[in-house]
Every structure is written in C-alpha cells, then in structure tokens.
Design a protein around this motif. Structure first.
Motif, short mmCIF file in Angstrom:
data_model
loop_
_atom_site.label_atom_id
_atom_site.label_comp_id
_atom_site.label_asym_id
_atom_site.label_seq_id
_atom_site.Cartn_x
_atom_site.Cartn_y
_atom_site.Cartn_z
N LEU A 3 99.11 46.33 61.54
CA LEU A 3 99.85 46.89 59.89
C LEU A 3 100.60 46.15 60.01
N GLY A 4 101.67 45.98 58.33
CA GLY A 4 102.75 44.75 58.65
C GLY A 4 104.12 44.76 58.20
N PRO A 5 104.48 43.89 58.43
CA PRO A 5 106.42 44.85 58.98
C PRO A 5 107.04 45.12 57.22
N PHE B 149 101.46 44.62 54.38
CA PHE B 149 101.23 45.79 54.76
C PHE B 149 100.13 45.43 55.85
N VAL B 150 99.71 44.32 55.89
CA VAL B 150 98.92 44.10 57.32
C VAL B 150 99.36 42.69 57.75
N GLU B 151 98.86 42.52 59.00
CA GLU B 151 99.08 41.16 59.12
C GLU B 151 98.13 40.66 60.61
#
Lengths: 269, 269
Positions: free
Chosen positions: B61-63, B49-51
């Motif tokens: 925000l993540g993929p 959800f985050v990177e």
DNA sequence: AACAATGGTTCGTTATGTGAACCACACTTA
DNA sequence: TAAGTGTGGTTCACATAACGAACCATTGTT
C-alpha cells in the motif's frame, strides 16, 4: 491515462478546505464530462473510497480509506516516526514544517505542522509536491534516484516568475542543493514563501523523503535561515533514524560547515 | 464491473497478515490475468495507492492513502470518537470488540480491539463484513435503511452450516434483532465465534454503524452474554454521542428489560 | 411561468481494456 | 550444462466497456 487513474484522480480534490463536493462542481474541477465523472464516483463508492452525504447528495471521502491507511502505516511506519520531530521542528523555528515521502517519482505530503508562534503561517495543503519548484522536490532530485530528473523535466510547470522552467535552470538549482546539503526554494512554488529542506534516508539506505520548513517571506532573515538549517539537520537525523536509516557520510560532511547549534539558539523566538 | 472498480479491488487484498504481495501471487488471489493485474497496479502506483518494494519488487500500500484517510477522519470523525469506548468495551468483556460503519450498502470495519485477557482471541481482519452472517450486519439490516435487505439477499454466501442462506431465514434473524435490540450471530460467519452487536446512530439521526463483541465459542456462557449486552449498551450510547447522535427511544426501550449494570459487574473477569 | 441550477440516465461511437502468448531473468534440479 | 519452474514485465489482435452530447427529473429563484 487509464480509466482507473482518472477515477482515482478525483480523490485528490477532496481536502480539509473542501471536504464535500457535488457532482457538477467536481466536473468543473476536473474538466470532465458529467456522465464520466458520475460513473467514476459510482466506482469509488462501491469500494468505499467515497460516500454520499445523504442530505446534500454531495460526495466525500469514504471509510475504506481508514482501513487501508492503517495497514499502510503498520506495514511501513512513517507518520509515527515523523510526527514528534516535526512538531519540535515547527516549534523551534516558529514556522510551518512538513515531511514528504517519495514513492516512484512523486513526492507525497505525509505530515504538515504549523507553529502557533505567528498568526500568518505557510499552509501546506497539497497532496503532492512538484519536484522542480519546491525545496523538498529539489532535495529529492539531488539525493534521490537519477530517474527523477527526467520525470521532473517532463512537467516543468511555471508557478511564479522565479520557478525554474528550463532543464538547465533546474540542473543548476539541483547542483546547488548537492553542494550545500539543503534544498532551497525562494518563492518558486508560491510567492512569498521561502523554504529549506533536508533529505531523509530509510532502512534501505536510499533517499526516502525530505523534511522542510516553509516560512513566510516577510519574516525571513539570515539568522532565521541559520536556525532553520540547524534544526533541519537534527530533525532529518531523528526521522531517518526512526525510519531505520542513517544519513550518508557525504551529506553529514556537507552540513559540518554550519555553525554549531548553541550559536544560533538565541535567534529562535 | 468497471475497470476502476477492478483495480481498486486489488487494494483489499493487502492486510496486516499479508502487507506485501507479488504480481503473480496477486493474480492468483483475484483470479485475473497477469497483464490486466499489472496494468491495474501501474494505475494504482501512479496515484500513490500502492508502491513497489524496490528490493523484492512486491507491491504494498502506498503513501497517498495516509493523506486521504486523514482528510476523511477530519471531515467525518469516526475513529477518534470510537477508539476509547471500544478499548473499554474489550477490556470490560475480555473479548474482541469492533466497530463498523455503514457506507451505501457495505459495512466497513473501522476499528478492532482485542482484549489481552485470554490468549485465544477472535481476530477481526476483514475490511468489510457480510450483512447476512454477522451480528453487525444483522444490526444494520434491522435498524439501517430498508434497501439493505435487498442488497443482502443478493449475496447470501454460505460461510458455515449455520449461515442463513435463504431470504426467509435471514428475515427471521433480522426480526429477532428488531425484537431484542441486539444483533446476534452464533458461528454464522466463522465457526466457534459468538458475537453480539448494538447499533450506532450519528448526527443525521440515521443508523451509522454498529459496535460488536466477538467471543470465542468455548468461553461463552449466559453470564458472559449478559455482561456483553450490558456493556454494549453503554458503548453504543457513548459512540453515538461522540458521532453527534443519540439512540432512538424505541431501541432504548428494547434494552430497558435487561438487568442493571451492577448485577452483572461480578461476571466480568 | 420561465429560468437556471442541481443530480442522474440514455445510447451510438470509438477509445480503451483485455488476455493468450511472449520475453528476460533468477533459482532449483538432474 | 541443460532443462524445468518460478518470477516480473511486454506485445498485439480483438472485443468490451468507457465516453460524452443530449436528455430527463427535481429543486429553488426570479
């Protein structure tokens, strides 16, 4: 495992095939207690990640996700730059093409595109791909950060009887990818599926993801393999470019041994 | 508040204006301990959800969000059915139009569309809208489930000096919306912004969300108000239709007192 | 009327989340 | 050089909040 992780894990069970899930059913899926799962769903609901269908009381993904996805894509555009090349790839090969992005040590499916050419198709419907058992994963191990190999060996799940489940077998497979420039999996994740993949690099110059073609085994021929690899090369170049990167010279070098595009054009349907 | 909720709350702080946030900065934003926030971010990272931006170590925000948003939209199509009518509405009025969906007791911003007509524009960049202080929120209170009013009175935050902050004032505002069929807010959430909203109903026959136009106060005239209301009506009908619903007869009845479309056509720029 | 599902709730136990204090590093400033 | 200030990340004693067996209320079936 943190409580937040457990709650978020629930979300991965919603899919196109199963967009709404009841409490009891979800409990069985995640093998957790009903009370626990219920509290998790409550937490997810308060932040809008799931909502309840008022008719059936089943849960489904919530509207807050749309906002966040929009922000993510605006921040780091990936989908927009991969969509067209991917459909081209699917159409050119007549098989299912997909793109995955690496985040941390996980490969997340970004897009999947089926070709309408045949009525039997490979379907990519998992949110993340195992590193050791897919063409995409091997590509990541071969060209991504070194830390991935450790992460992969910590989860060597056997999916079929050709899945590499020892670190040694995995290392051999990865070495082969480093030699050829293509990830390759022959029924290692799902039997009857043969797939090839090529790495994608972004503006940081690092491995960012991979594009792959998954074809049903019964249709696989050496001619198709050549066509797939040829098209993978150009697709990988285009997506890398759209993501602000270029392919490293040593990978282009590995690929230069392939026959030219015109030689394989007539093998595509 | 559950730990999972606290972790997920972090995600709402990422926006187009601030797509990447460092650990310390995020701690200040959420007024929580560094260790706690760090663990939450770790949890969010493990599920994609985050990177972390590998250069700056800032979080974004993540993929995994893209996947889920895609499934959500495929399950309950909302964006697709609102996009075009909304841009039409923005262009027709020359102001900023937005659509929000109700999930539980929260109104989530679904889409926002600015008109290029003027260079000063209202910007809708909050993930969720307060029930008591926005035209959209009043619309939800007027036409949504009765439980909303309790939820609203539990969070009567004052944003400007015209924000209704007593249950009585709020009840009066809601009654006015029930009488006219339009939500209306005059600088209650942000000073200098005047907005009107109309409800949207989906296939369940229930209130599903609202469409609104937010205009900068200095441009507001009675003519513009009439134009906005007229266009809101048709937009609300179209989106309701696209979401599989229709407007209840009593609301159409409230609206039938307005002058016809042709009479206000020339007031639009 | 008994049964088997479902979604939801309670409560004592204990695992898990918490935050002050800490470290290592990078960049200014004096 | 050395102190100062910022960052991301880690440790550990403590207390909170997550856990799950057992429970209830409904619904639909036999």
């Amino acid at each position: 495992m943190s409580s937040a992780t457990k709650a978020l894990e629930l979300l991965t069970h919603f899919s196109l095939a199963q967009p709404e899930i009841g409490l009891s059913q979800l409990c069985r899926m995640v093998k957790r207690d009903k009370a626990t799962t219920y509290r998790h769903l409550q937490a997810l609901e308060t932040v809008g990640f799931v909502e309840q269908n008022p008719m059936t009381r089943h849960y489904r993904l919530g509207p807050a996700l749309l906002q966040l996805a929009q922000t993510r894509e605006a921040t780091v555009p990936r989908k927009a730059g991969a969509q067209l090349p991917l459909t081209d790839l699917a159409n050119a090969t007549g098989e299912t093409a997909h793109v995955a992005v690496l985040s941390g040590t996980t490969l997340y499916t970004l897009l999947s595109c089926e070709s309408p050419t045949y009525s039997t198709r490979a379907i990519i419907d998992v949110p993340s791909l195992p590193l050791h058992a897919t063409a995409t994963g091997l590509c990541a191990l071969a060209f991504g950060p070194d830390t991935l190999f450790d992460a992969a060996t910590r989860a060597l799940e056997r999916f079929t009887d050709t899945t590499p489940i020892t670190p040694e077998a995995l290392a051999r497979a990865v070495a082969c990818v480093r030699d050829t420039g293509f990830g390759h999996s022959q029924g290692c994740f799902e039997a009857e599926i043969v797939s090839f993949s090529a790495p994608i690099f972004d503006y940081t110059g690092q491995f960012a993801g991979a594009v792959a073609v998954a074809c049903v085994g019964s249709r696989f021929t050496p001619d198709l393999e050549l066509a797939i690899k040829t098209h993978l090369i150009s697709t990988s170049r285009v997506i890398s470019h759209n993501w602000g990167g270029t392919l490293p010279a040593h990978i282009e070098g590995l690929w230069s041994g392939l026959p030219s595009y015109s030689e394989v054009l007539d093998t595509t349907p």
